[in-house]
Motif scaffolding. Structure first.
Motif, PDB file in Angstrom:
ATOM      1  N   ALA A 147     -23.350  75.108  72.666  1.00 54.02           N
ATOM      2  CA  ALA A 147     -23.755  74.938  71.274  1.00 54.02           C
ATOM      3  C   ALA A 147     -25.184  74.414  71.178  1.00 54.02           C
ATOM      4  N   ALA A 148     -25.578  73.561  72.118  1.00 56.56           N
ATOM      5  CA  ALA A 148     -26.933  72.998  72.089  1.00 56.56           C
ATOM      6  C   ALA A 148     -27.984  74.073  72.313  1.00 56.56           C
ATOM      7  N   VAL A 149     -27.728  74.982  73.254  1.00 59.73           N
ATOM      8  CA  VAL A 149     -28.684  76.067  73.510  1.00 59.73           C
ATOM      9  C   VAL A 149     -28.742  77.009  72.318  1.00 59.73           C
ATOM     10  N   ILE A 150     -27.586  77.353  71.762  1.00 64.08           N
ATOM     11  CA  ILE A 150     -27.562  78.236  70.587  1.00 64.08           C
ATOM     12  C   ILE A 150     -28.379  77.636  69.455  1.00 64.08           C
ATOM     13  N   LYS A 151     -28.261  76.330  69.261  1.00 63.98           N
ATOM     14  CA  LYS A 151     -29.026  75.679  68.206  1.00 63.98           C
ATOM     15  C   LYS A 151     -30.522  75.784  68.465  1.00 63.98           C
ATOM     16  N   ASP A 152     -30.936  75.592  69.734  1.00 65.13           N
ATOM     17  CA  ASP A 152     -32.362  75.632  70.066  1.00 65.13           C
ATOM     18  C   ASP A 152     -32.941  77.045  70.007  1.00 65.13           C
ATOM     19  N   LEU A 153     -32.116  78.067  70.127  1.00 63.97           N
ATOM     20  CA  LEU A 153     -32.616  79.438  70.135  1.00 63.97           C
ATOM     21  C   LEU A 153     -33.356  79.796  68.851  1.00 63.97           C
ATOM     22  N   THR A 154     -33.025  79.148  67.746  1.00 66.76           N
ATOM     23  CA  THR A 154     -33.702  79.421  66.474  1.00 66.76           C
ATOM     24  C   THR A 154     -34.667  78.303  66.092  1.00 66.76           C
ATOM     25  N   ASN A 155     -35.039  77.488  67.071  1.00 65.74           N
ATOM     26  CA  ASN A 155     -36.054  76.452  66.837  1.00 65.74           C
ATOM     27  C   ASN A 155     -37.416  77.125  66.903  1.00 65.74           C
ATOM     28  N   ASP A 156     -37.762  77.776  65.815  1.00 72.00           N
ATOM     29  CA  ASP A 156     -38.928  78.643  65.782  1.00 72.00           C
ATOM     30  C   ASP A 156     -39.659  78.434  64.458  1.00 72.00           C
ATOM     31  N   VAL A 157     -40.911  78.800  64.396  1.00 67.32           N
ATOM     32  CA  VAL A 157     -41.647  78.712  63.139  1.00 67.32           C
ATOM     33  C   VAL A 157     -42.699  79.810  63.098  1.00 67.32           C
ATOM     34  N   GLN A 158     -42.844  80.413  61.950  1.00 66.00           N
ATOM     35  CA  GLN A 158     -43.908  81.380  61.694  1.00 66.00           C
ATOM     36  C   GLN A 158     -44.176  81.317  60.196  1.00 66.00           C
ATOM     37  N   ASN A 159     -45.208  80.594  59.832  1.00 68.16           N
ATOM     38  CA  ASN A 159     -45.468  80.381  58.408  1.00 68.16           C
ATOM     39  C   ASN A 159     -46.962  80.395  58.140  1.00 68.16           C
ATOM     40  N   SER A 160     -47.362  81.170  57.147  1.00 69.46           N
ATOM     41  CA  SER A 160     -48.751  81.212  56.691  1.00 69.46           C
ATOM     42  C   SER A 160     -48.810  80.644  55.281  1.00 69.46           C
ATOM     43  N   HIS A 161     -49.824  79.850  55.043  1.00 64.87           N
ATOM     44  CA  HIS A 161     -50.011  79.232  53.732  1.00 64.87           C
ATOM     45  C   HIS A 161     -51.480  79.385  53.371  1.00 64.87           C
ATOM     46  N   LEU A 162     -51.743  79.978  52.222  1.00 62.41           N
ATOM     47  CA  LEU A 162     -53.122  80.239  51.822  1.00 62.41           C
ATOM     48  C   LEU A 162     -53.326  79.846  50.370  1.00 62.41           C
ATOM     49  N   VAL A 163     -54.383  79.080  50.136  1.00 60.95           N
ATOM     50  CA  VAL A 163     -54.785  78.696  48.782  1.00 60.95           C
ATOM     51  C   VAL A 163     -56.135  79.345  48.511  1.00 60.95           C
ATOM     52  N   SER A 164     -56.204  80.187  47.496  1.00 61.13           N
ATOM     53  CA  SER A 164     -57.458  80.833  47.125  1.00 61.13           C
ATOM     54  C   SER A 164     -57.881  80.348  45.747  1.00 61.13           C
ATOM     55  N   GLY A 165     -59.152  80.111  45.592  1.00 63.98           N
ATOM     56  CA  GLY A 165     -59.678  79.636  44.321  1.00 63.98           C
ATOM     57  C   GLY A 165     -60.852  80.478  43.869  1.00 63.98           C
ATOM     58  N   VAL A 166     -61.068  80.532  42.574  1.00 67.82           N
ATOM     59  CA  VAL A 166     -62.198  81.270  42.022  1.00 67.82           C
ATOM     60  C   VAL A 166     -62.721  80.532  40.804  1.00 67.82           C
ATOM     61  N   ASN A 167     -64.038  80.428  40.722  1.00 69.30           N
ATOM     62  CA  ASN A 167     -64.724  79.861  39.562  1.00 69.30           C
ATOM     63  C   ASN A 167     -65.785  80.856  39.125  1.00 69.30           C
ATOM     64  N   GLN A 168     -65.810  81.160  37.856  1.00 69.16           N
ATOM     65  CA  GLN A 168     -66.738  82.162  37.364  1.00 69.16           C
ATOM     66  C   GLN A 168     -67.402  81.678  36.081  1.00 69.16           C
TER      67      GLN A 168
END
Length: 955
Positions: free
Chosen positions: A470-491
């Motif tokens: 069970a411990a190995v199964i739990k660790d198998l999905t210990n993963d991360v792939q996340n992108s975070h982007l903040v875009s701004g515009v002033n005109q």
């Protein structure tokens, strides 16, 4: 080093008389709300001069009533029905199956270097996304859209960057008195959608206020809801099996053995050929994600005396979507003896050899169960204020200020961590089980030895009897792939306009002004490092980019001839000249002119012509950083491709069976490689040029008929993109991006090419080649075509109004080349990285009788050849090494939509309209295209028949 470009342009008039044929917008339904104030047509697409139509161009306008006739429940559902825009007929979720669609006119450009500018009320708005951001028109409440205007000509002279192919302008409602409630529900096999909206407005003597809110929930569509999307297409004539040998439990290939056993109990092995691939993780995914949107917008207008007008807008939009996905698969080496022995190691029942290691190909979904998702979310907000001062006469000065921000994220949840899996399989983070290989871009040799029943992975037994702890199964999905982007515009934009002088033919109207824009991007990326659980070690990277732009522009509308001058066959002749200069803080200057003519022959016929240059600024997140961006990474790859010996003589040393010096090319399908992706901070703007000729004809002798015709020519040079694998392996100019390693690449050799690019997947046991996909100004396109339209409305005394119409976009040329010295090749009616579909059309017939409305639409996309992973190979020219033929013939796609409406002039609550819309009336399946799911998502929808029932109530 900045490079400053100075151009000297000369212009000459271009006039021609063209012939025939036509576009139509659907016949508008009756306006059942007499209390609604008329909309002031202040925003005009394609010109800076208020109160004048764009000269030399034709604008396609999609009105509120047209929108209702399509039954669209999202903004991109509206766009999908304009033939000039790519993606006609696709699902409302967009080409990628996500919840946004980038508007692209005439199929020019692509995500990293779009050639179509998207505006709201004539100005820019924040961009969305986490990779080469673009304007998501779905930020707007659907009930707030007054009309959408599409101008398919280069207009950088008016708007600046991105307007090479043209502009799509979403014009919002300005005034409304009362309350409007809308609601609809859509039903398809395996999918349901819900939409509702609220709009309230009030007008008074000196101004108005308006508020709109809309909610959208689009249901997910599972892969299994459309069984024909399964990747084994061998049951289709000429189709191939695109399944895999990543099975559950794992398929096994003992060392030195060419046969593969489907599982540990198999008594016979299969040859490693595609026809024998029997496994797939297809059933764990969604074709279309579940999407939820909340959009709100408010507008205020106030006049102060006779000279001052203030307009202010505020928009907020939120979006989330989630789609089920596969947990992941693993291909690696497992050992049955020695220091790396896996206690669960099993030899196939039918294997009689003595090998103590084997290649496993494993699908983790059965062991891990459901729970992996690809998710994205975002929040967009912007506010703008426009202050107008009327100086005197028709002169006025406008000051526009706008501030906006978008916060987007995208990633995967609960997917398989490949390095954790290989640690538990063979005790290392290396797929081949090397105990000495350093993890690239680290100083780590990461091992987990010895393997025991407590820390080992069992891939040999099915989930019901699997022995993984069970411990190995739990660790198998210990993963991360996340992108975070903040875009701004002033005109900030200051513009003056009015009559400069009077000529015999009429007043010369001018507009001139300047803009200051600042854009910024903050990116954050978290991903697995390849050394085990990401809770212990992960890669976290951040970037910050900013760009300052100063611009000046001028436009003059000059009447040359008027009707009062009595010149035969020339009721009027109008010349429009415009130009714009832009200075960018990160790459320098660019200047672009436009010249256009309108020649009105008589009341019935107008001829028009235009010529322009335009540009697309290089992606800010590539040129503004340190040479890397959020797409920079490398990972293992396999490619079902062949290398020509003329470019890659070393391919004969890779141990490929049958590959000798006498061969013309050798397949590398059986080899493992690495693919790296990176940016290029030295990119320059993409350059466009274009011209068009056309006419508009509305004969007085046949009232109700309108005909339009445009012949256009457009070029696009230096578009930003990564070199496609098929181009690198066939192009002399780009073949240096491919490196072969007959003895397998060492860690030092990988480091020498990949530099500081992060590793996002396990390195294969033997790296036979490295392919570097570096973004640069590589894409060159040259296209010609015809846009036609006609409408004919025929009112009768007793039977209402009948209407018929058609709109078509026809390509006559589409050439592509890659790189500065690339030889152009024909991609007309070819799909691939940048192919074009030669013919798209949307026709309609309608009938309005008293309170009833009926519209029947026919959508048609012509046949083409698929060059994107086809079943039949693409033929390559032996001299230029460009594709020249072959591929798969894909049938034309024809669908029908039906829209029925009924208006209650005095309903239960107020003025009401009920709607029944059926998209894809006959539930036609998309034509077979040998992509992953067996259809082309840019052209056809997997949804099938979608029935929408809606109601609109006006109080």
């Amino acid at each position: 080093m900045r490079r400053v470009y100075h151009r000297l342009y000369t212009t000459a008039s271009v006039l021609a008389i063209a012939a025939s044929a036509a576009w139509v917008a659907p016949a508008a339904a009756q306006n059942s709300n007499p209390s609604a104030a008329p909309v002031e047509e202040v925003t005009v697409t394609g010109t800076s001069i208020r109160g004048t139509a764009p000269v030399g161009s034709s604008v396609t306008s999609v009105t509120q009533e047209d929108i209702k006739a399509t039954g669209a429940t999202t903004v991109q559902g509206i766009l999908a029905n304009v033939p000039q825009l790519a993606g006609m007929g696709m699902v409302d979720s967009g080409a990628t199956g996500r919840n946004a669609q980038q508007a692209i006119i005439h199929q020019l450009g692509q995500s990293a270097s779009t050639s179509t500018l998207t505006l709201v009320d004539g100005h820019r708005v924040p961009t969305s996304g986490t990779n080469h951001t673009f304007v998501d028109p779905n930020m707007l409440p659907l009930n707030m859209i007054e009309r959408v205007e599409v101008l398919a000509d280069g207009v950088s002279a008016v708007y600046g960057s991105d307007a090479v192919a043209g502009v799509v302008n979403f014009i919002t409602r300005k005034r409304y008195d009362g309350i409007e409630l809308t609601g609809s529900a859509g039903f398809a096999d395996g999918k349901q959608d819900v939409n509702y909206g609220f709009l309230a407005g009030k007008t008074w003597d000196t101004g108005s206020a308006l508020f709109a809110y809309s909610f959208t929930r689009q249901g997910a569509l599972a892969d299994t809801a459309r069984p024909w999307t399964y990747p084994d297409h061998s049951n289709i004539p000429g189709g191939k099996n695109r399944a895999s040998l990543n099975c559950e439990p794992a398929s096994l290939q003992p060392a030195g053995q060419s046969l593969i056993y489907l599982n540990a109990t198999s008594t016979t092995g299969l040859t490693n050929t595609q026809n024998n691939f029997l496994c797939s993780d297809w059933k764990y995914g969604d074709l279309i994600p579940k999407t939820i949107r909340n959009n709100a917008m408010t507008k205020i207008e106030e006049n102060f005396g006779n000279n001052w007008t203030l307009d202010a807008d505020l928009l907020y939009a939120s979006r989330t979507d989630a789609a089920r996905m596969s947990r992941g698969t693993l291909t690696a080496t497992a050992f049955g003896a020695g220091a790396q022995a896996n206690p669960f190691y099993t030899t196939p029942a039918g294997y009689t050899g003595t090998a103590t290691s084997e290649t496993i190909r494993w699908d983790s979904n059965a062991l891990l169960g459901p729970g992996a998702y690809t998710v994205s979310a975002g929040d967009t907000v912007y506010g703008d204020v426009n202050l107008e001062y009327r100086i005197g006469g028709d002169w006025s000065v406008d000051l526009l200020t706008m501030v906006g921000r978008d916060d987007s994220s995208n990633g995967f949840v609960n997917t398989l961590n490949a390095s954790v899996a290989t640690l538990a399989l063979n005790g290392t983070t290396n797929g081949g089980g090397s105990t000495t290989q350093v993890v690239p871009n680290t100083n780590i040799i990461y091992n987990q030895l010895p393997l025991t029943t407590a820390n080992a992975l069992d891939v040999w037994n099915p989930a019901a009897t699997n022995r993984t702890s069970a411990a190995v199964i739990k660790d198998l999905t210990n993963d991360v792939q996340n992108s975070h982007l903040v875009s701004g515009v002033n005109q900030a934009r200051l513009q003056a306009q009015g009559t400069l002088l009077d000529l015999p033919a009429g007043p010369v109207k001018v507009a001139f002004g300047g803009e200051a824009n600042r854009t910024s991007i903050f990116e954050y990326l978290a991903q697995a490092q390849g050394t085990g659980p990401t809770s212990n070690a992960a890669v976290y990277r951040t970037w910050h980019f900013s760009r300052n732009i100063q611009s000046a522009y001028v436009e003059a509308n000059i009447p040359i001839v008027s009707a009062a001058q009595g010149i035969p066959f020339m009721q009027s002749l109008t010349l429009d000249l415009s130009g714009r200069f832009d200075h960018y803080s990160d790459f320098g200057n660019t200047a672009n002119p436009k010249i256009a003519f309108d020649w009105r022959v008589n009341d019935d016929l107008k001829l028009r012509a235009n010529w322009s240059t335009s540009f697309v600024a290089p992606p800010e997140d590539e040129v503004g950083g340190d040479g890397t961006w959020n797409g920079a990474s490398y990972a293992a790859t396999t490619n079902n491709a062949s290398l020509p010996l003329a470019l890659f003589p070393g391919v004969t040393q890779l141990g490929i069976p049958g590959c000798t010096a006498a061969s013309t090319s050798c397949s590398i399908a059986s080899l493992n490689g690495l693919q790296g992706s990176n940016s290029n901070p030295n990119q320059q703007p993409s350059k466009g040029r274009g011209w068009g000729l056309g006419f508009d004809y509305a004969p007085s002798y046949l009232e109700g008929l309108k005909v339009g015709f445009t012949f256009w020519d457009a070029g696009f040079k230096g578009g930003s993109q990564g070199a496609p694998f098929t181009t690198v392996t066939t192009s002399k100019a780009l073949s240096h991006l491919m490196t072969l390693y007959p003895s397998c690449a060492t860690t030092a050799q990988i480091k020498a090419i990949m530099g500081n690019l992060p590793q996002v997947g396990a390195v294969p046991p033997c790296v036979s080649y490295i392919y570097l996909q570096e973004n640069d100004g590589l894409l060159n396109l040259s296209a010609q075509g015809i846009d036609t339209n006609f409408t004919y409305a025929m009112p009768t005394d007793h039977w209402g109004t009948f209407s018929i119409g058609d709109a078509a976009s026809i390509f006559t040329k589409y050439l592509q080349s890659i790189g500065p010295d690339g030889v152009p090749f024909n991609t007309l009616n070819r799909s691939g990285s940048h192919g074009s579909i030669a013919f798209q059309m949307r026709g309609n017939v309608g009938w309005d009788y008293k309170n009833y409305g009926v519209q029947l639409f026919m959508n048609y996309t012509g046949s083409y050849y698929n060059w994107n992973s086809p079943d039949n190979p693409v033929i390559t020219d032996p001299v230029t090494l460009n594709p020249s033929g072959g591929g798969d013939k894909v049938a034309a796609n024809t669908t029908f939509d039906l829209n029925l409406t009924y208006d209650f002039n005095d309903g239960y609550v107020g003025n009401e309209q009920i709607l029944l819309n059926i998209r894809n009336l006959f539930d036609k399946m998309p034509p077979y295209d040998s992509s992953t799911f067996g259809y082309n998502a840019n052209i056809a929808s997997p949804v099938g028949r979608l029935i929408t029932i809606g109601i609109t109530t006006r109080l």
